[in-house]
Scaffold this motif. Sequence first.
Motif, PDB file in Angstrom:
ATOM      1  N   SER A 132      65.354   8.767  40.510  1.00  0.00           N
ATOM      2  CA  SER A 132      65.775   9.498  39.308  1.00  0.00           C
ATOM      3  C   SER A 132      65.123  10.814  39.208  1.00  0.00           C
ATOM      4  CB  SER A 132      65.795   8.619  38.151  1.00  0.00           C
ATOM      5  OG  SER A 132      64.480   8.280  37.760  1.00  0.00           O
ATOM      6  N   GLY A 133      63.921  10.839  40.047  1.00  0.00           N
ATOM      7  CA  GLY A 133      63.024  12.061  39.671  1.00  0.00           C
ATOM      8  C   GLY A 133      62.959  12.647  41.096  1.00  0.00           C
ATOM      9  N   LEU A 134      63.710  13.272  41.644  1.00  0.00           N
ATOM     10  CA  LEU A 134      63.644  13.552  43.059  1.00  0.00           C
ATOM     11  C   LEU A 134      62.560  14.645  43.578  1.00  0.00           C
ATOM     12  CD1 LEU A 134      67.229  14.553  45.002  1.00  0.00           C
ATOM     13  CD2 LEU A 134      65.390  12.369  45.249  1.00  0.00           C
ATOM     14  N   HIS A 135      62.148  15.300  42.404  1.00  0.00           N
ATOM     15  CA  HIS A 135      61.094  16.491  42.809  1.00  0.00           C
ATOM     16  C   HIS A 135      59.762  15.681  43.060  1.00  0.00           C
ATOM     17  CE1 HIS A 135      60.881  15.488  38.515  1.00  0.00           C
ATOM     18  NE2 HIS A 135      59.616  16.058  38.541  1.00  0.00           N
ATOM     19  N   ARG A 136      59.710  14.558  42.407  1.00  0.00           N
ATOM     20  CA  ARG A 136      58.459  13.783  42.750  1.00  0.00           C
ATOM     21  C   ARG A 136      58.291  13.101  44.035  1.00  0.00           C
ATOM     22  NH1 ARG A 136      58.323   9.731  37.405  1.00  0.00           N
ATOM     23  NH2 ARG A 136      60.244   9.216  38.275  1.00  0.00           N
ATOM     24  N   LEU A 137      59.562  13.028  44.482  1.00  0.00           N
ATOM     25  CA  LEU A 137      59.688  12.570  45.981  1.00  0.00           C
ATOM     26  C   LEU A 137      59.375  13.553  46.991  1.00  0.00           C
ATOM     27  CD1 LEU A 137      60.433  10.186  48.104  1.00  0.00           C
ATOM     28  CD2 LEU A 137      62.731  10.545  47.663  1.00  0.00           C
ATOM     29  N   LEU A 138      59.974  14.392  46.378  1.00  0.00           N
ATOM     30  CA  LEU A 138      60.148  15.741  47.668  1.00  0.00           C
ATOM     31  C   LEU A 138      58.569  16.338  47.747  1.00  0.00           C
ATOM     32  CD1 LEU A 138      63.671  17.478  46.803  1.00  0.00           C
ATOM     33  CD2 LEU A 138      62.886  15.841  48.643  1.00  0.00           C
ATOM     34  N   ALA A 139      57.917  16.117  46.597  1.00  0.00           N
ATOM     35  CA  ALA A 139      56.477  16.636  46.525  1.00  0.00           C
ATOM     36  C   ALA A 139      55.736  15.850  47.435  1.00  0.00           C
ATOM     37  CB  ALA A 139      55.905  16.596  45.029  1.00  0.00           C
ATOM     38  N   SER A 140      56.065  14.678  47.995  1.00  0.00           N
ATOM     39  CA  SER A 140      55.386  13.844  48.829  1.00  0.00           C
ATOM     40  C   SER A 140      55.903  14.026  50.090  1.00  0.00           C
ATOM     41  CB  SER A 140      55.306  12.627  48.328  1.00  0.00           C
ATOM     42  OG  SER A 140      54.632  12.160  47.111  1.00  0.00           O
ATOM     43  N   ILE A 141      56.755  14.975  50.525  1.00  0.00           N
ATOM     44  CA  ILE A 141      57.599  14.966  51.622  1.00  0.00           C
ATOM     45  C   ILE A 141      56.932  15.028  52.971  1.00  0.00           C
ATOM     46  CG2 ILE A 141      58.096  17.452  52.143  1.00  0.00           C
ATOM     47  CD1 ILE A 141      61.046  16.335  52.244  1.00  0.00           C
ATOM     48  N   ASP A 142      55.798  15.645  52.773  1.00  0.00           N
ATOM     49  CA  ASP A 142      54.726  15.579  54.030  1.00  0.00           C
ATOM     50  C   ASP A 142      54.057  14.338  54.248  1.00  0.00           C
ATOM     51  OD1 ASP A 142      55.224  18.491  54.136  1.00  0.00           O
ATOM     52  OD2 ASP A 142      53.234  19.043  53.355  1.00  0.00           O
ATOM     53  N   ASP A 143      53.608  13.692  53.246  1.00  0.00           N
ATOM     54  CA  ASP A 143      53.345  12.456  53.618  1.00  0.00           C
ATOM     55  C   ASP A 143      54.250  11.243  54.184  1.00  0.00           C
ATOM     56  OD1 ASP A 143      50.545  12.945  52.534  1.00  0.00           O
ATOM     57  OD2 ASP A 143      51.285  12.296  50.499  1.00  0.00           O
ATOM     58  N   LEU A 144      55.350  11.578  53.654  1.00  0.00           N
ATOM     59  CA  LEU A 144      56.443  10.799  54.285  1.00  0.00           C
ATOM     60  C   LEU A 144      56.601  11.114  55.515  1.00  0.00           C
ATOM     61  CD1 LEU A 144      59.223  11.007  51.373  1.00  0.00           C
ATOM     62  CD2 LEU A 144      57.520   9.178  51.950  1.00  0.00           C
ATOM     63  N   LEU A 182      55.622  26.019  45.593  1.00  0.00           N
ATOM     64  CA  LEU A 182      57.073  25.156  45.596  1.00  0.00           C
ATOM     65  C   LEU A 182      56.626  23.685  45.600  1.00  0.00           C
ATOM     66  CD1 LEU A 182      58.926  27.445  48.177  1.00  0.00           C
ATOM     67  CD2 LEU A 182      59.510  26.956  45.848  1.00  0.00           C
ATOM     68  N   ARG A 183      55.653  23.503  46.095  1.00  0.00           N
ATOM     69  CA  ARG A 183      55.379  21.939  46.324  1.00  0.00           C
ATOM     70  C   ARG A 183      54.720  21.282  44.806  1.00  0.00           C
ATOM     71  NH1 ARG A 183      54.782  21.226  51.809  1.00  0.00           N
ATOM     72  NH2 ARG A 183      56.989  21.011  52.348  1.00  0.00           N
ATOM     73  N   ARG A 184      54.169  22.294  44.000  1.00  0.00           N
ATOM     74  CA  ARG A 184      53.573  21.933  42.936  1.00  0.00           C
ATOM     75  C   ARG A 184      54.520  21.695  41.911  1.00  0.00           C
ATOM     76  NH1 ARG A 184      50.409  26.136  40.368  1.00  0.00           N
ATOM     77  NH2 ARG A 184      52.435  26.175  39.578  1.00  0.00           N
ATOM     78  N   LEU A 185      54.938  20.436  41.629  1.00  0.00           N
ATOM     79  CA  LEU A 185      55.929  20.009  40.688  1.00  0.00           C
ATOM     80  C   LEU A 185      55.522  19.722  39.406  1.00  0.00           C
ATOM     81  CD1 LEU A 185      57.906  18.911  43.713  1.00  0.00           C
ATOM     82  CD2 LEU A 185      59.091  20.546  42.182  1.00  0.00           C
ATOM     83  N   PRO A 186      56.462  19.978  38.386  1.00  0.00           N
ATOM     84  CA  PRO A 186      55.981  19.744  37.007  1.00  0.00           C
ATOM     85  C   PRO A 186      55.734  18.350  36.692  1.00  0.00           C
ATOM     86  CG  PRO A 186      58.216  20.389  36.986  1.00  0.00           C
ATOM     87  CD  PRO A 186      57.749  20.527  38.280  1.00  0.00           C
ATOM     88  N   TYR A 187      54.844  17.546  37.214  1.00  0.00           N
ATOM     89  CA  TYR A 187      54.428  16.098  36.808  1.00  0.00           C
ATOM     90  C   TYR A 187      52.892  15.867  36.753  1.00  0.00           C
ATOM     91  CZ  TYR A 187      53.975  15.236  41.785  1.00  0.00           C
ATOM     92  OH  TYR A 187      53.769  14.869  43.167  1.00  0.00           O
ATOM     93  N   THR A 188      52.213  15.195  36.133  1.00  0.00           N
ATOM     94  CA  THR A 188      50.808  14.940  36.176  1.00  0.00           C
ATOM     95  C   THR A 188      50.694  13.767  36.834  1.00  0.00           C
ATOM     96  OG1 THR A 188      50.571  16.106  34.190  1.00  0.00           O
ATOM     97  CG2 THR A 188      48.722  14.638  34.952  1.00  0.00           C
ATOM     98  N   ASP A 189      49.895  13.499  37.928  1.00  0.00           N
ATOM     99  CA  ASP A 189      49.433  12.283  38.691  1.00  0.00           C
ATOM    100  C   ASP A 189      48.299  11.568  38.208  1.00  0.00           C
ATOM    101  OD1 ASP A 189      49.286  10.345  40.559  1.00  0.00           O
ATOM    102  OD2 ASP A 189      49.995  11.427  42.117  1.00  0.00           O
ATOM    103  N   LEU A 190      48.706  10.453  37.254  1.00  0.00           N
ATOM    104  CA  LEU A 190      47.485   9.674  36.887  1.00  0.00           C
ATOM    105  C   LEU A 190      47.037   8.660  37.802  1.00  0.00           C
ATOM    106  CD1 LEU A 190      49.068   9.102  33.187  1.00  0.00           C
ATOM    107  CD2 LEU A 190      47.671  10.910  34.099  1.00  0.00           C
ATOM    108  N   GLY A 191      47.586   8.673  39.008  1.00  0.00           N
ATOM    109  CA  GLY A 191      47.078   7.782  39.837  1.00  0.00           C
ATOM    110  C   GLY A 191      47.993   6.478  40.064  1.00  0.00           C
ATOM    111  N   PHE A 192      48.046   5.973  38.558  1.00  0.00           N
ATOM    112  CA  PHE A 192      49.027   4.701  38.809  1.00  0.00           C
ATOM    113  C   PHE A 192      50.243   5.099  38.427  1.00  0.00           C
ATOM    114  CE2 PHE A 192      48.993   5.100  34.059  1.00  0.00           C
ATOM    115  CZ  PHE A 192      47.556   5.429  33.780  1.00  0.00           C
ATOM    116  N   ALA A 193      50.402   6.164  37.847  1.00  0.00           N
ATOM    117  CA  ALA A 193      51.702   6.994  37.407  1.00  0.00           C
ATOM    118  C   ALA A 193      51.806   8.491  37.787  1.00  0.00           C
ATOM    119  CB  ALA A 193      52.148   6.292  36.009  1.00  0.00           C
ATOM    120  N   ARG A 194      53.111   8.661  37.858  1.00  0.00           N
ATOM    121  CA  ARG A 194      53.526  10.171  37.940  1.00  0.00           C
ATOM    122  C   ARG A 194      54.140  10.605  36.642  1.00  0.00           C
ATOM    123  NH1 ARG A 194      54.492  12.142  44.053  1.00  0.00           N
ATOM    124  NH2 ARG A 194      52.735  10.841  44.980  1.00  0.00           N
ATOM    125  N   VAL A 195      53.584  11.177  35.671  1.00  0.00           N
ATOM    126  CA  VAL A 195      53.949  11.435  34.423  1.00  0.00           C
ATOM    127  C   VAL A 195      54.804  12.941  34.430  1.00  0.00           C
ATOM    128  CG1 VAL A 195      53.759  12.079  31.952  1.00  0.00           C
ATOM    129  CG2 VAL A 195      52.229  10.366  33.237  1.00  0.00           C
TER     130      VAL A 195
END
Lengths: 253, 253, 253, 253, 253, 253, 253, 253
Positions: free
Chosen positions: H158-170, G27-40
């Motif tokens: 504008s990409g809430l799922h990226r934010l929610l993926a970090s919800i534990d860190d928040l 549920l946490r593994r969402l469809p983006y790739t984390d390049l470090g400097f950006a989340r694609v």
Amino acid sequence: MQEADLRELLDGVRSGAVAPDDAVRRLRRLPYTDLGFARVDHHRALRQGMAEAVYAPGKAPEECAAIVSTLRADSDAGPIVLTRAEPDQVAAALAAQPDGVSHPGQPATVVWDPAPERPERVALVTAGTADGPVARECAAVLVAHGLTPKVINDVGVSGLHRLLASIDDLADADALVVVAGMEGALPSVVAGLVAAPVVAVPTSVGYGAGLDGVTALLSMLSSCAPGVAVVGIDNGYGAACAMVRLLGVGARR
Amino acid sequence: MQEADLRELLDGVRSGAVAPDDAVRRLRRLPYTDLGFARVDHHRALRQGMAEAVYAPGKAPEECAAIVSTLRADSDAGPIVLTRAEPDQVAAALAAQPDGVSHPGQPATVVWDPAPERPERVALVTAGTADGPVARECAAVLVAHGLTPKVINDVGVSGLHRLLASIDDLADADALVVVAGMEGALPSVVAGLVAAPVVAVPTSVGYGAGLDGVTALLSMLSSCAPGVAVVGIDNGYGAACAMVRLLGVGARR
Amino acid sequence: MQEADLRELLDGVRSGAVAPDDAVRRLRRLPYTDLGFARVDHHRALRQGMAEAVYAPGKAPEECAAIVSTLRADSDAGPIVLTRAEPDQVAAALAAQPDGVSHPGQPATVVWDPAPERPERVALVTAGTADGPVARECAAVLVAHGLTPKVINDVGVSGLHRLLASIDDLADADALVVVAGMEGALPSVVAGLVAAPVVAVPTSVGYGAGLDGVTALLSMLSSCAPGVAVVGIDNGYGAACAMVRLLGVGARR
Amino acid sequence: MQEADLRELLDGVRSGAVAPDDAVRRLRRLPYTDLGFARVDHHRALRQGMAEAVYAPGKAPEECAAIVSTLRADSDAGPIVLTRAEPDQVAAALAAQPDGVSHPGQPATVVWDPAPERPERVALVTAGTADGPVARECAAVLVAHGLTPKVINDVGVSGLHRLLASIDDLADADALVVVAGMEGALPSVVAGLVAAPVVAVPTSVGYGAGLDGVTALLSMLSSCAPGVAVVGIDNGYGAACAMVRLLGVGARR
Amino acid sequence: MQEADLRELLDGVRSGAVAPDDAVRRLRRLPYTDLGFARVDHHRALRQGMAEAVYAPGKAPEECAAIVSTLRADSDAGPIVLTRAEPDQVAAALAAQPDGVSHPGQPATVVWDPAPERPERVALVTAGTADGPVARECAAVLVAHGLTPKVINDVGVSGLHRLLASIDDLADADALVVVAGMEGALPSVVAGLVAAPVVAVPTSVGYGAGLDGVTALLSMLSSCAPGVAVVGIDNGYGAACAMVRLLGVGARR
Amino acid sequence: MQEADLRELLDGVRSGAVAPDDAVRRLRRLPYTDLGFARVDHHRALRQGMAEAVYAPGKAPEECAAIVSTLRADSDAGPIVLTRAEPDQVAAALAAQPDGVSHPGQPATVVWDPAPERPERVALVTAGTADGPVARECAAVLVAHGLTPKVINDVGVSGLHRLLASIDDLADADALVVVAGMEGALPSVVAGLVAAPVVAVPTSVGYGAGLDGVTALLSMLSSCAPGVAVVGIDNGYGAACAMVRLLGVGARR
Amino acid sequence: MQEADLRELLDGVRSGAVAPDDAVRRLRRLPYTDLGFARVDHHRALRQGMAEAVYAPGKAPEECAAIVSTLRADSDAGPIVLTRAEPDQVAAALAAQPDGVSHPGQPATVVWDPAPERPERVALVTAGTADGPVARECAAVLVAHGLTPKVINDVGVSGLHRLLASIDDLADADALVVVAGMEGALPSVVAGLVAAPVVAVPTSVGYGAGLDGVTALLSMLSSCAPGVAVVGIDNGYGAACAMVRLLGVGARR
Amino acid sequence: MQEADLRELLDGVRSGAVAPDDAVRRLRRLPYTDLGFARVDHHRALRQGMAEAVYAPGKAPEECAAIVSTLRADSDAGPIVLTRAEPDQVAAALAAQPDGVSHPGQPATVVWDPAPERPERVALVTAGTADGPVARECAAVLVAHGLTPKVINDVGVSGLHRLLASIDDLADADALVVVAGMEGALPSVVAGLVAAPVVAVPTSVGYGAGLDGVTALLSMLSSCAPGVAVVGIDNGYGAACAMVRLLGVGARR
């Protein structure tokens, strides 16, 4: 959002105690009550550590009353604050929930179920007597959270000796809210005297070129003292909430 | 405009020494020289008690030189100041009139024929080192008028002890120019400490919400200390002129 | 802050006449009275050479009365000015301290214990009749300090002959307050005619693009006549205070 | 839009000389040439009585040249003005159409086929030397329309005697363009002295609080002299066009 | 200022008929009456070719009446206009000078002694019905000067066919006042259709992002149609005065 | 403008059935009724696919009634909406045309002859209860066009779980209107969740630094979610019209 | 967020195929790739129906290349647009992914994998040639989505006949983007002529009082034509995205 | 100011160990070093619990070096931070004091003598990659105080799922700095998810209507999530200082 709850729910699904369709439905069933005209949020206290506030402008008196009553019906709710209420809104809310308390000198703010006293010392400093209403809104919300601020009035920067006379009170505070209109210089001076956090509240007090508080706001944001944090114009409520957030750090650790 | 001259002229008309047509023409022949690209005003010193300033931006180097030379050709002219000049403008003016002096640390301002020393004590106070260029423009123009300011640098309100350490210098001044950017709070504090006139100069120094000096300007205009007088952003020249005007009151009486 | 007092106190400590703890306490006991809702400053007159002003907006009528009474109870206090007072505030203050005087045509300003007449000549110039209330607030505060201004009304720049007709009065003044709304051009013209200090007061008078005085304010700050000093919009009180400060230079020297 | 043409067309339809479909097509075929990157308007001179202007910024040099050439290819075209052109745009346009003339002191404005001299007297008044570029753009466009302005420079309101020395020239003008930066007060003063139309041009000249011409613009729009008409900041071209429009009234009647 | 008068005066001095001191005094005695609260200007009509306007806001009803009466007592005065008057101001002025006429639909504007009819055709165009009050103020002032405008209402640019239906009226006008709020686009479109002068009046009509007329003002100043001249927000009076100035050019030549 | 009509007219001219002069006249006779105070546009429905709206502010009650009646007299007219009407304007309009319907909770908006139901699903989302009046104005205009919006209230971004609880409703919508004051963040979040068009309406709700809706407006225009389209502050009517325009694309294709 | 996926996951948990801990993790593994400097973000195309845009400012050339490559590595990705790129950013991205195409006349925008042609007709209308760069950015993004706009250039409102000549093109469009600077009047006129949706883009083109596009922006938001939707200044990209959103309604239904 | 010191001094006076004149002098001798061009403050660490910062803009490289050296010469000084330094300023400072460390990816910030690691967890959240420089300035200053922030990049709303993926860190953070440009919505969303203090930093990132960060600033000040505290635009340094102040509360208690 609460990981433990989520895992319990999923365990229930695994064990067959919860049907997948039910799980979906429960994941959607979030902790608020929909009154039609408003969605009353029961768990903000849990999530944010601060009172549920009912912002009165634009609401009918009976709507204010209904929201307060709905919130209090939840046994877990923390303190409840009705803010910026007109007399008829206050009356309706107190008729429905008579044990609320209006703040002295600030009848527009009513508190129910205030939190127990907390030990942190908050100083609430104003530049002039005209900043009083904003400061009293802030004080009311602090009191709702168990914080009784030490009030230091009328110590604007054009009379430094008045400010310096209160220097022990400033130095003793764990955190300070500084309320000022006109040129908004007081937070810069105070933040240069203490190491504690300073939350600055610009007020719409002033004339000449005060621009209804914009001058004080810009001045505070440009402070030459590092680390001044600012809330919106006349936003005593917001300053109190910022204070509750920051004092919670030590409390939680 | 000068009543005595007018009366003398009319007496001349009455006595026949001046023909009416000549009188009309002389009334029109006002004390300036028309260089084509500029009208050089010879009697501002007389009329306004202050140096003739040549504002360099937008003028060709040779135009700067010509205006300075024209002014100096008038034996009655007081001090002359070239302001905001680029190096090529400075060079051209000094080539034509070599005895001008650039202000230390502010080469854009050049002075010819400075007025003799005057006894009044002017304090020139800055909030931070970045306010220096504006303060030095002010100082150069003060010096042109015979006023050597006492400079008090880097006494911004976030370090009150630095300001208070200079309190004797502040108290000793007949008049003060206070230069500050960022939140522009220094004039409010200084004007609360002294009875002398305070001319405040906002600078475009700052970041965050300084808005290129607008924040400091608004802040100074909204000062909670009564009687702060303000000039435009970065206008060190204007502050010096305001100072010359106000110190002239005592000198003339 | 007063070096002599400080030295006396320290001499007392040295001689044993004052215990260190007492000295600390006395250093803290600064010359104001804390009324709870306000800190009344007794020595501003001493420190700043100007009247103590009670700014009425936001104060209860009885608070206005109490502050005025407290100030007058101090035998050393100079003149006292109540500004921008509503009729009920004026009534309460005059009931408590009946020998105050409302300014003619400006009942919102009341003066007690005006200073004795001073010799300096202040001209108070307005661009139009609508600038009157601001000019009268300024006049009231000047009168409180012993200065009776020469009023020159309705000489806006669109009718130059009216202004030029008053040129002797302008030339005779030791200092000038120039009050103008709309395009705010009058101070530029006046400051081009005289060598005396010009304090410009923008007013919120006007329409079209006056922006409630902002246009006049910006115009005055951008004046092509050097040395115009500006106070905030409609701030007749501030202009009078600036005048008191600057006239004090000659008086003190 | 031209009623005569429309009636002729319809008469042609009635007589059978023009087929309805052709009429529709011709009604659509309006008097411009589509160059792809721009629609060149041939009949503006006819419709508006003023030169076709080619505003250079954002156009390639060859585009500037092509538009000028297209316009001149139309035998009916009136004067043509290239405005705000960079040197390479000027060079390209003059290479294609060599008989254009750059305005003295304003090379960014080039005129082809200027209109014959007209008798109306236009005064072009500037507050300071720095307003020169805007005034020269205005002059160039006036000259293109056969109007040679009487230029009166450097008569800003802080030196009234310089302005009054030119009062005959002001009074003789049929219409006046007044160009000023800083506080923008000159149009108010001029419009108070003359009955002729005054078109005011604010310039971005100034410092302190000039806000890149906004202060002068607001000031002119708030003029206490009635009937001042204003164009945009630095818009010398627009002021000349307004002048051509208004002088056309008498010419046409 | 009137050269002929000045020469006559000087001739008198020369011949001994006028003593120099008297001449000085008479040079100072300019053509206005000082009522104390206002300086009533008798010769504006002569100097500016336009009505004397009494701007009512901020004046007492009896002051309005007194100024109107003083003006009419001068036999040379042209038309007189009382503008922006409240009903009690109108009543007082009409009680004193009963032959004034309120403008239809705009009772705040009263005219005495209107000028005789003039032949020029002025079109007064509005974008919407809400622009009516500003247009009617303009019309009243035009009528005072002998100009009866052709009114074209409700032709905003979102319904181009309504505007195009009036194209003959637009084309027939010698000059046009165009009144618009909201996005203020109408003057750009009208000025693209006609060669006549266009005076644009922004109004404070609108919502969304109209900013009380600032949007329309900025839009008109940025018009892509060259030569649009603009007056201040809601300033129908100023637009009429600009019209009187510009129509005077042809009349005088 | 309607090509078919134009061709028919020209055919009539060709055949001699229409005289050229008549054709010219008919080309000018455009489809509106001139009531004197307003030009009532009959064919906006045809041309724009949307209701004719009568904007009430500034109109007399009887004028509102007359315009509504004139519009309804045209048998082709689509729905008619009276907006921002005061009670007396509503009463007058309903007296003249009794079958209009006031919107529930928004009596200032009245609809006659609503369009038949349309199938598209519009979501109308608000950030807080205070945004209700703007949302209800939008809803009333949508209903007039046959669109019954799905209302989702009180889902501001500070309580994301409330918004996420409505995610199915958001996802199901063909198009969304999102109404928010304060910081105006809701459209950014919604537009990140859905592919459908989002029309954002800033409201003047808020305090602190809301600047009467300007903050929300700027925030929406700066949205980090691409493709958010914005209308003016509090402009619920405009948002509904934008919705009608965009839903018409699919309907027409 | 995708209900189907969620239900499948929960079914897997129920059946034991997925362990609860795994479910939480997924549920946490969402469809983006984390390049470090950006989340694609890989699924924006799916979620929003529009291209993934890489906004170049502030990114290193190699970061631009890496993000584009990561996006293209996802086989499901739709079109990709690199916007506002400097030449070195374009070069790096094209080196990594050589089959991208720069838009003609707008090299700062590069498109990979454009969508197949779509049938809807979009008109892209500009007021002047200077609006070209913004229009071309919009066109490039439209092309990326399979929409080839019909471009109608240089039809600003001051030359109505040029606009009316294109009236068929306007009427034929399913939707229109209207790009204008200066006074921003074109969208109001266009929206009065058509029933289709109009997305207005203010540009920073202009002078006089254009305020870098703010005037055009405010003008468009205040349009008297109902239903104009506005995007930010110079935001051609945003206008194209709004277009893609709204055209999707019909496509999806 | 330090009461203990004051008492000790007075005890010395009493005992005769300190002469009164010496005491006065010592009371004036405050803990800074006057370098002429700057007053270097040695005890800010003591008084404010935070590093001494040297703000580089406007200082000569050798001045930067001298100030850093003077500060380090004081054995009690805490960490020292050079901020917003150009490469030559960095080089000069590191030449003089070679053991400073530039922050990775932010060479304009150099730290000497960082404080030992502290246990509090600070999350540093950015909306987009373009917010990186401001975030890194903040990180550098946090590191100087012993706080290594957990960085969460590119989680704009504008990409809430990226934010929610970090919800534990928040949720794990003791306090959060949230950095965002454009519409500045991220702090509102984050503050709705956590109970910890949120310091919001607007950045000048964005286009369309971002107004160089003013939009984000206003948005954050208007947050619908209570208790968001804001610093000035791009002021990463100020945010770090606010964080140090607030984390000090728990540390000190």
